[in-house]
Design a protein around this motif. Structure first.
Motif, PDB file in Angstrom:
ATOM      1  N   LEU A 134       1.111  -1.459   0.307  1.00 59.32           N
ATOM      2  CA  LEU A 134      -0.014   0.156   0.580  1.00 59.32           C
ATOM      3  C   LEU A 134       0.696   0.938   0.091  1.00 59.32           C
ATOM      4  O   LEU A 134       0.035   2.026  -0.778  1.00 59.32           O
ATOM      5  CB  LEU A 134      -1.149   0.023   1.184  1.00 59.32           C
ATOM      6  CG  LEU A 134      -2.121  -0.753   1.038  1.00 59.32           C
ATOM      7  CD1 LEU A 134      -2.979  -1.362   2.738  1.00 59.32           C
ATOM      8  CD2 LEU A 134      -3.578  -0.238   0.109  1.00 59.32           C
ATOM      9  N   GLU A 136       3.452   1.460  -1.636  1.00 62.66           N
ATOM     10  CA  GLU A 136       3.599   2.173  -2.889  1.00 62.66           C
ATOM     11  C   GLU A 136       3.179   2.290  -4.307  1.00 62.66           C
ATOM     12  O   GLU A 136       3.915   1.980  -5.045  1.00 62.66           O
ATOM     13  CB  GLU A 136       5.300   0.794  -2.779  1.00 62.66           C
ATOM     14  CG  GLU A 136       7.042   0.855  -2.528  1.00 62.66           C
ATOM     15  CD  GLU A 136       7.425   0.416  -2.264  1.00 62.66           C
ATOM     16  OE1 GLU A 136       7.627  -0.408  -3.434  1.00 62.66           O
ATOM     17  OE2 GLU A 136       8.146  -0.098  -1.402  1.00 62.66           O
ATOM     18  N   ASN A 137       1.699   1.406  -3.920  1.00 59.24           N
ATOM     19  CA  ASN A 137       0.787   1.346  -4.424  1.00 59.24           C
ATOM     20  C   ASN A 137       1.668   0.316  -5.844  1.00 59.24           C
ATOM     21  O   ASN A 137       0.951   1.003  -6.152  1.00 59.24           O
ATOM     22  CB  ASN A 137      -0.085   2.498  -5.525  1.00 59.24           C
ATOM     23  CG  ASN A 137      -0.349   3.512  -4.180  1.00 59.24           C
ATOM     24  OD1 ASN A 137      -0.780   2.872  -2.991  1.00 59.24           O
ATOM     25  ND2 ASN A 137       0.150   4.627  -3.863  1.00 59.24           N
ATOM     26  N   THR A 138       2.626  -1.012  -5.279  1.00 59.78           N
ATOM     27  CA  THR A 138       2.767  -1.608  -6.140  1.00 59.78           C
ATOM     28  C   THR A 138       1.822  -2.759  -6.004  1.00 59.78           C
ATOM     29  O   THR A 138       1.723  -3.670  -4.493  1.00 59.78           O
ATOM     30  CB  THR A 138       3.943  -2.339  -6.487  1.00 59.78           C
ATOM     31  OG1 THR A 138       4.382  -2.203  -4.809  1.00 59.78           O
ATOM     32  CG2 THR A 138       4.125  -0.780  -6.731  1.00 59.78           C
TER      33      THR A 138
END
Length: 181
Positions: A134, A136-138
């Motif tokens: 979450l 790094e939004n990856t």
């Protein structure tokens, strides 16, 4: 007389290359980096790949079996101009790729040999693991074989907080940047 490759079969589903020679060859003299998979029968093929770290059988015979490594099979599967059907699957050797039982080295042919039997990769890839961050939004997905990232459909991915039927589910709707390993 030097040995000659008379035919070969390639199974991209099992990642196995079957080589047939006109006489018995020493399996331990087979140098895989001197075997080239090509998209056509001539040396100016649009796509050519030398095997790198695959493994071959160790029994002297007219038949040799090569188990393609993950690296070799991945490169062959990524190049859509090469080894996708019978019409673009050829094999050639450099002069010293293998020896017969009289120590004669194979000679490279003027034209590569066309595959006799080609089996396409029909097995679906399996998701081995994923990493979701979450901060790094990856989300990184790891599969058991190379995949075409452009075919991933985000709308079919969901994240659950556990395996139960009562778990909360978040369905993904879009991918901004895709990285698949």
């Amino acid at each position: 007389t030097p040995p000659v490759l008379t035919s070969f079969d390639l199974d991209m589903d099992s990642n196995i290359l079957y080589l047939t020679f006109n006489e018995v060859v020493y399996a331990d003299t087979l140098t895989l980096s001197r075997i080239f998979v090509q998209s056509s029968n001539n040396s100016s093929a649009s796509s050519t790949y030398p095997l790198s770290d695959s493994m071959s059988t160790k029994t002297n015979d007219i038949y040799l079996t090569v188990e393609l490594s993950l690296a070799d099979s991945s490169i062959l599967k990524l190049d859509r101009r090469l080894a996708t059907r019978q019409g673009n699957t050829f094999v050639n050797f450099t002069f010293d790729a293998v020896q017969d039982t009289s120590n004669n080295e194979i000679v490279s042919a003027k034209e590569a040999v066309r595959v006799r039997t080609f089996t396409a990769d029909t097995s679906s890839p399996n998701l081995l693991s994923f990493n979701f961050s979450l901060s790094e939004n990856t989300m990184t997905l790891s599969f058991d074989e190379v995949v075409d990232a452009s075919t991933l459909k985000a709308e079919f991915l969901s994240i659950r907080n556990n395996y139960s039927e009562a778990s909360e589910i978040v369905n993904l709707t879009a991918i901004c940047y895709l990285s698949i390993f």
